[in-house]
Design an enzyme around this catalytic site. Structure first.
Site, short mmCIF file in Angstrom:
data_model
loop_
_atom_site.label_atom_id
_atom_site.label_comp_id
_atom_site.label_asym_id
_atom_site.label_seq_id
_atom_site.Cartn_x
_atom_site.Cartn_y
_atom_site.Cartn_z
N PHE A 1 -4.04 80.77 -88.92
CA PHE A 1 -2.87 81.31 -88.24
C PHE A 1 -2.75 82.76 -88.67
CE2 PHE A 1 0.86 78.72 -86.36
CZ PHE A 1 0.02 78.10 -85.45
N GLN B 1 12.23 87.47 -84.74
CA GLN B 1 10.79 87.53 -84.51
C GLN B 1 10.47 87.42 -83.02
OE1 GLN B 1 7.77 84.29 -85.66
NE2 GLN B 1 7.39 85.93 -87.15
N HIS C 1 7.59 86.65 -80.69
CA HIS C 1 6.25 86.10 -80.67
C HIS C 1 5.41 86.88 -79.67
CE1 HIS C 1 2.98 83.23 -80.44
NE2 HIS C 1 3.51 82.55 -81.45
N LEU D 1 6.64 79.62 -74.86
CA LEU D 1 5.63 79.95 -75.86
C LEU D 1 4.23 79.52 -75.46
CD1 LEU D 1 5.29 81.09 -78.75
CD2 LEU D 1 5.50 78.74 -79.58
N GLU E 1 0.47 80.03 -81.02
CA GLU E 1 -0.43 80.85 -81.82
C GLU E 1 -1.75 80.15 -82.09
OE1 GLU E 1 -0.18 83.20 -86.09
OE2 GLU E 1 1.53 83.15 -84.73
N ARG F 1 2.63 88.69 -86.60
CA ARG F 1 3.22 88.59 -85.27
C ARG F 1 3.92 89.88 -84.84
NH1 ARG F 1 5.76 82.42 -85.38
NH2 ARG F 1 3.75 81.35 -85.10
N HIS G 1 11.55 84.59 -80.36
CA HIS G 1 11.00 83.28 -80.73
C HIS G 1 11.70 82.63 -81.92
CE1 HIS G 1 8.15 80.10 -81.43
NE2 HIS G 1 7.74 80.61 -82.58
N ARG H 1 8.43 86.12 -90.18
CA ARG H 1 7.96 84.79 -90.60
C ARG H 1 6.46 84.65 -90.43
NH1 ARG H 1 6.86 80.10 -88.01
NH2 ARG H 1 7.88 80.67 -86.04
#
Length: 624
Positions: free
Chosen positions: A161, A275, A277, A294, A297, A328, A392, A427
């Site tokens: 990730f 955040q 995304h 979404l 990821e 991100r 997000h 995050r």
């Protein structure tokens, strides 16, 4: 109580707004008409419980499981049907330093990655608790039946990730959150934990020092509800859906938890950090109902590549070492910059392509994405997806002590996306689900230890009943509102204000203009129209509107206060990260309105500092 402040009084700063500017508080939250009803005109149910858990996603479920395993019988309430929590939208994975594929990984490196991604505004103790707990929590989920994907030798599989030094993210295809929530619900049902679905909480019963329950209504019947408990856990999520373009459902993540906590006397922390995304679906391509949804990821974690409209793999310009798997905030700003400079698609996005991987590999690892896009006429095994950033996740939230979950109000706890601290300024992907089960267990342990025989079946005092009835009368008046403006219209406009003035790129002028537009919108709530009774979606949105306005106001004010760029908060008029701004912004509701103070950040333990000093980072080219 939350940890002591680390700065001395000379370093603190206070900024205030008037109560009328905030729009918070029961007196003006619903703008009730004059007149009153006698108590016997109100019909409501009273429910007593030793512990009330507000929110039925992974965090709330894990708290409740721990309480039940301690021999207690908590009550869990949720706004939706049982099992239909926002957790199911967390698709890509959950972090734990298992070392299944990279044996050098350990909890200290997980903690270091988290602190680096959070730009060192995280609560180090919270980060370390989460990283240390997670291997055990993964094996616990495994024992309870979570069907994690496996390596060829039978170990729990792990994927890359963004911004992680090693393959650390455990997964179940691309439906990880759904599978984990199913496991937790099965466990809760096996323990016979009481649950009430389709209940909306509109106010906590609090005198500012101690909580004594909550009040709300049954969304199916409209009946008023008074929940009496000396131990209340807020697990009601974040506030990303306040934005026009977001990855949540419109009726989730509206800021309920943060507004309820602030009004009850708790403190909020770092509301400016939202955040975005990098990869949300583009509505102009796929339809308005899909806008911002979404694209996990996991697509990039499995090797997905980003291209602009002229065919350039543009992350080579912004992050040649980590490419699409940089943090991100970095990838989201890169996409925004490509679109702003005219290299985006006609629909205002860029292209995400996984078609270079084997078809069967894509179908095995990303089944939900394959199915979703196939329903829209796109075969992602052979053609790219069109994506753009979307709001997000919210790193800011309720200020707690992470070993206990305690807020500044006795008896009030919070957990999950409702809180701030683990994630800092940005995050790390895969840490949201991790926080829910790691901290959720710890909070459950503490609450169980705090419950005494005297609080198992608490009495309802005349003062508590009066406060509840005051709220229920306000709800009755809101139900009868027959002004000019619908809550749906005002919520849509609020989302535009946030997106236009407090989005990926911010500056003082835009933020101040956003506050001015917010004030004008708040004035229009004085002529609200609710089309239906308490069981209607219109009434639900009217309640959401009050929460969202409170949170939007605090977001704008903390974004103005922080005159630097750090993580997800990027000020074009203050583009540098300043060492003097390594402080948290603490918000409370004072007599003069919302107050903002600065609080210093703690330091990591020696083992984690050693991991930071080693300078671990992801080597993207393992995926090439």
């Amino acid at each position: 109580m939350p940890a002591d402040e680390h700065t001395d009084p000379g370093e603190r700063h206070r900024s205030t707004t008037t109560a009328s500017e905030r729009g918070a508080g029961i007196e003006n939250r619903w703008r009730p008409a004059t007149g009153s009803s006698s108590a016997n005109d109100l019909e409501y149910d009273i429910v007593t419980t030793p512990a009330l858990v507000i929110g039925a996603g992974a965090a709330g479920a894990r708290v409740a499981i721990e309480l039940a395993e301690s021999g207690l019988e908590p009550l869990v309430i949720g706004k939706r049907n049982h099992g239909d929590a926002h957790t199911v939208w967390a698709a890509g994975g959950i972090n734990a330093a298992l070392g299944s594929l990279d044996e050098d990984d350990d909890w200290t490196i997980h903690a270091a990655d988290t602190l680096n991604e959070g730009h060192h505004l995280n609560d180090p103790a919270a980060v370390e608790l989460t990283a240390q707990e997670m291997p055990d929590r993964i094996h616990e989920l495994e024992e309870w039946g979570t069907p994690f994907d496996r390596t060829d030798d039978g170990a729990i599989n792990q994927r890359y990730f963004g911004a992680q030094s090693y393959r650390r993210t455990c997964f179940i295809g691309d439906r990880t959150g759904e599978a984990i929530l199913e496991t937790l619900i099965d466990r809760a049902q096996a323990l016979e934990i009481p649950y009430r679905e389709n209940v909306m909480i509109t106010r906590l019963l609090s005198d500012g020092d101690r909580v004594s329950g909550a009040v709300g209504f049954d969304m199916d019947t409209g009946n008023g509800l008074l929940f009496r408990s000396d131990h209340v856990v807020l697990a009601a999520g974040g506030f990303s859906a306040v934005y026009d373009r977001h990855s949540s459902r419109d009726d989730e993540n509206n800021g309920d938890a943060q507004a309820l906590a602030l009004e009850a006397g708790a403190r909020l922390l770092d509301l400016e950090f939202v955040q975005f995304h990098p990869t949300g679906m583009v509505g102009d391509r796929y339809g308005e109902e899909w806008d911002g949804r979404l694209v996990t990821e996991a697509v990039r974690g499995e090797g997905g590549r980003l291209y602009n409209a002229v065919g350039e793999r543009f992350m080579e310009r912004y992050s040649p070492d980590q490419m699409e798997l940089d943090a991100r905030d970095v990838v989201a700003r890169a996409i925004a910059q490509e679109v702003r400079e005219g290299r985006g698609t006609d629909n205002g996005g860029v292209l995400l392509d996984i078609s270079h991987r084997e078809d069967e590999y894509v179908r095995e690892r990303l089944p939900t994405m394959v199915e979703r896009f196939d329903s829209l006429g796109v075969d992602i095994t052979s053609e790219p997806m069109e994506v753009a950033p979307t709001a997000h996740y919210t790193m800011g939230g309720v200020d707690i002590d992470f070993e206990t979950g305690e807020t500044a109000v006795d008896g009030l706890y919070a957990v999950g996306e409702a809180v701030a601290g683990v994630h800092g300024a940005n995050r790390l992907g895969g840490n949201s689900l991790a926080e829910t089960v790691a901290i959720g267990k710890l909070v459950g342990e503490h609450v169980a230890g705090a419950i005494t025989n005297a609080t198992l079946e608490p009495n309802v005092t005349a003062d508590q009943r009066a406060l509840a009835e005051r709220e229920l009368r306000a709800l009755t008046q809101l139900e009868a509102a027959d002004g000019r403006h619908t809550p749906e219209t005002l919520l849509a406009e609020l989302g535009e204000i946030l997106w236009d003035h407090a989005g990926i790129l911010r500056d003082e002028s835009a933020l101040r203009e956003g506050l001015e537009r917010l004030a004008l919108l708040r004035d229009r709530t004085g002529s609200l129209r609710v089309d239906g009774d308490r069981t209607s979606r219109s009434f639900e949105y009217a309640v959401d509107l009050s929460f969202s306005l409170t949170v939007a106001d605090t977001l704008f004010r903390t974004a103005l206060e922080r005159t630097e760029s750090r993580g997800a908060h990027y000020r074009t008029d203050h583009p540098k990260t300043e060492a003097g701004w390594r402080v948290n912004l603490l918000l409370s509701a004072g007599e003069r309105g919302t107050e903002i103070r600065r609080r210093g950040v703690g330091e990591p333990s020696e083992p984690v500092q050693n991991a930071l000093d080693e300078g671990y980072e992801l080597d993207y080219h393992h995926l090439e």
